[in-house]
Design a protein around this motif. Sequence first.
Motif, PDB file in Angstrom:
ATOM      1  N   ASP A 147      -5.336   7.265  -1.813  1.00 29.46           N
ATOM      2  CA  ASP A 147      -5.401   6.638  -0.496  1.00 29.46           C
ATOM      3  C   ASP A 147      -5.994   5.237  -0.599  1.00 29.46           C
ATOM      4  OD1 ASP A 147      -4.343   8.887   0.658  1.00 29.46           O
ATOM      5  OD2 ASP A 147      -6.298   9.784   1.083  1.00 29.46           O
ATOM      6  N   ASP A 164      -8.286   2.566   0.717  1.00 29.38           N
ATOM      7  CA  ASP A 164      -9.431   2.399   1.614  1.00 29.38           C
ATOM      8  C   ASP A 164      -9.526   0.938   2.050  1.00 29.38           C
ATOM      9  OD1 ASP A 164     -10.487   1.012  -0.565  1.00 29.38           O
ATOM     10  OD2 ASP A 164     -11.794   2.653  -1.182  1.00 29.38           O
ATOM     11  N   SER A 202       0.835  -1.205   0.000  1.00 24.34           N
ATOM     12  CA  SER A 202       0.000   0.000   0.000  1.00 24.34           C
ATOM     13  C   SER A 202       0.865   1.248   0.000  1.00 24.34           C
ATOM     14  CB  SER A 202      -0.921   0.000   1.228  1.00 24.34           C
ATOM     15  OG  SER A 202      -1.799  -1.112   1.209  1.00 24.34           O
ATOM     16  N   VAL A 211       1.008   4.128  -3.141  1.00 22.99           N
ATOM     17  CA  VAL A 211       0.728   5.549  -2.918  1.00 22.99           C
ATOM     18  C   VAL A 211       1.977   6.383  -3.169  1.00 22.99           C
ATOM     19  CG1 VAL A 211       0.046   7.257  -1.200  1.00 22.99           C
ATOM     20  CG2 VAL A 211      -1.131   5.053  -1.288  1.00 22.99           C
TER      21      VAL A 211
END
Length: 310
Positions: free
Chosen positions: A239, A241, A228, A232
Amino acid sequence: MKFRPVYNLEFPSWCPELNIVGYRFLRVDDYQQKLQNLQHVISYSSEFAIKKNTGTHSLTAFVEIPKNEEKAIFNWSGRDNIALMDVLLLLTLFTGRDVFTLGPQTDKQIIRTSDVIIADPRVFDWGGTLRCSIPYKKQTIDPEPYGYDIGFEEGLNKIYKLISSNDWQKKYKGGYFLLLAKSAFKHQILESAFIQCWTIWEHLFAILNSQWLSGKKIQQIGSADKISFLLVEFALTGDIDTASRKRIETLTEIRNRLIHFGRFPERSSSYNDAVLFIRLTEFILSKILGLSPSNVFNTVNNLERFLRNE
């Protein structure tokens, strides 16, 4: 003048030579035949009509050695700790073939052939995003309408300048991940390519967070969090989620199943998900090398669909 024989270097069509950080790569006189001798998995026609071919190593070029060679920016073992080894690594990654050279000689004659068999003569399975990310720029030649892609030469020179900079070397701890990429992108089973790309992601997360996280803490952070972060960090998505995180955790499941049981999970999406992960690796490396990554393999679209579980 000293030269080195260069194996497996495929020039852009109609390109007579490549000049990269002081090294001048020249086609051999019988380049058309030597090109045909390489492995080609499909038949095609461009400058030459090439037939698909099992192939082998082929002496396709000689490189003219500058009088004052710079030291390598990577830590190469052995006596050849020179910039030429860095250039050959870039040529390997961006042409999708294991490009290598033998020792220096005083003319364009083969004086020894030792060490040839240790390289892999097969075309790489992966890494296509890198090559497609160097913008095409036509260099006109006579007679028209023929021309060649001078953008390839210019692009590699820009990349070398970038990775030689102190800021880049400091941020990426010497760029060892490029050596990992060479192994990850070569011809091998998908499982091996996937797990080697996973190592690259782990490595990148570690070097980008080593200033504020201890080695022990880095090891304790979950794989989904690391993936993650890098998605990013390199603007592959916004972002993360809850739903996206659950999807990312399925990549972790593929990794865990492969590591502990030797095979991918038995679900139909495992193959496509593994391919996506490898393409994402190519995408990130393109960005790190200062390129605007090509979406020729629909990597961005496939990532969006993956995160939406479509």
